[in-house]
Design an enzyme around this catalytic site. Structure first.
Site, PDB file in Angstrom:
ATOM      1  CD  GLU A 185      -3.148  -0.977   2.040  1.00  0.00           C
ATOM      2  OE1 GLU A 185      -3.586   0.154   2.319  1.00  0.00           O
ATOM      3  OE2 GLU A 185      -3.546  -2.029   2.567  1.00  0.00           O
ATOM      4  CG  HIS A 218       6.545 -12.921  18.816  1.00  0.00           C
ATOM      5  ND1 HIS A 218       7.412 -13.735  18.104  1.00  0.00           N
ATOM      6  CD2 HIS A 218       6.613 -13.329  20.116  1.00  0.00           C
ATOM      7  CE1 HIS A 218       7.952 -14.610  18.925  1.00  0.00           C
ATOM      8  NE2 HIS A 218       7.493 -14.389  20.148  1.00  0.00           N
ATOM      9  CD  GLU A 237       1.959 -12.895  27.981  1.00  0.00           C
ATOM     10  OE1 GLU A 237       2.092 -13.513  26.903  1.00  0.00           O
ATOM     11  OE2 GLU A 237       0.841 -12.614  28.468  1.00  0.00           O
ATOM     12  CE  LYS A 274       9.327 -13.228  23.481  1.00  0.00           C
ATOM     13  NZ  LYS A 274       7.985 -13.726  23.064  1.00  0.00           N
ATOM     14  CD  GLU A 328      -7.501   3.539  15.338  1.00  0.00           C
ATOM     15  OE1 GLU A 328      -6.562   3.013  14.711  1.00  0.00           O
ATOM     16  OE2 GLU A 328      -7.845   4.716  15.188  1.00  0.00           O
TER      17      GLU A 328
END
Length: 314
Positions: free
Chosen positions: A79, A230, A265, A271, A285
């Protein structure tokens, strides 16, 4: 410390990333790894960010060298190129799908993309795929998604394009799901005319992981979820976690998805660093808030940097 970061107050998140970025890189230099400053900033975004007006915000960040690594999905790649040929159109979320289909119109939320735009994209990409296969056959070049996006940025030669500025500033664009969209469709069509084009993902997993490992400090900004979230987080696992982290999405943690997973988490996986100061998750949003965040962080940093550079030159 002196310089840009002493002139405006620190807040957790992006401003802290930028304060670290204003420091020089003093670590071990690794070949073929972008090590431009004291903080390597990873920006991940889903394709709808490019479908929307956030494309212009992302282009600003890439054009002005304010981020170091992009991770996105196939839809964003295609796009960004398609918008250089023809605009998307504003529609409504409740347009009837059957009626749109009969008119050759495709809906992305409340945006409309004519099928003709995809035809223009296919006509543009086919010669590039031919070139890539020629290079593979004649010179032994094995392509990766980031090499392909780099070539696409060079070939589009349009200053409205995010990929163009990424090519211009040597900012890698990783797209682990490169075939999951119109790029993959055109590669599929191309394979019936000329078989054999190889796309090597291993090159890119080495590249993004080495970029994380080679960072003096690292920060990640995630717009959306899924593979882009991720992929960046997992790369930073290789350095025992990112130093700064900002998530912006609407996903909730109760379903166990990675998209909805909280920063805490990610700490459990290594991470995000255990000592990371106040990793941020904004439940919103992203197209509503990211332009405001850019205005209050990156834009102010860029202005301070410009004023400092101007004073130094004088």
């Amino acid at each position: 410390s002196s310089g840009i970061n002493a002139e405006w107050p620190l807040r957790p998140g992006i401003n802290e990333m930028l304060a670290a970025k204003s420091c020089p890189f003093e670590g071990f230099k690794m070949p073929d790894v972008r090590q431009e400053s004291g903080c390597t900033i990873f920006l991940g975004f889903t394709s709808n960010m490019i479908s929307s007006g956030v494309r212009e915000n992302i282009k600003f960040l890439v054009k002005e060298n304010l981020v170091d690594v992009l991770v996105t999905t196939c839809g964003a790649i295609e796009e960004d190129i398609m918008k250089c040929f023809a605009p998307h159109q504003i529609g409504r979320f409740d347009y009837d799908g059957k009626t749109l289909r009969s008119k050759g119109l495709n809906r992305i939320g409340n945006l409309i993309v004519p099928s003709k735009n995809y035809e223009l994209f296919e006509e543009w990409l086919m010669p590039i795929l031919n070139f890539m296969l020629d290079e593979q056959i004649e010179k032994g070049e094995i392509w990766s998604p980031s090499k392909m996006t780099h070539l696409m940025g060079e070939r589009i030669n349009n200053e409205d394009s995010v990929l163009y500025w990424a090519w211009k500033n040597k900012i890698p664009v990783f797209c682990p799901a490169i075939i999951d969209g119109a790029v993959g469709d055109v590669m599929y069509f191309h394979s019936y005319n000329r078989e054999g084009l190889i796309m090597d993902l291993t090159q890119d997993i080495r590249a993004i992981n080495r970029t994380a490992v080679g960072a003096q400090k690292s920060g990640m900004i995630i717009l959306g979820g899924g593979v882009i979230k991720h992929h960046i987080a997992n790369a930073n696992l290789m350095r025992n976690g990112t130093d700064f982290s900002v998530y912006i999405n609407t996903a909730q943690p109760f379903d166990g998805s990675d998209s909805g997973a909280t920063p805490d988490e990610a700490v459990s996986w290594g991470k995000i660093k255990h000592g990371c100061k106040e990793p941020v998750k904004i439940y919103c949003e992203a197209t509503l808030v990211f332009p405001l965040i850019v205005a209050q962080t990156f834009a102010k940093y860029h202005q301070k940097r410009f004023e400092k550079s101007k004073t130094t030159n004088e």
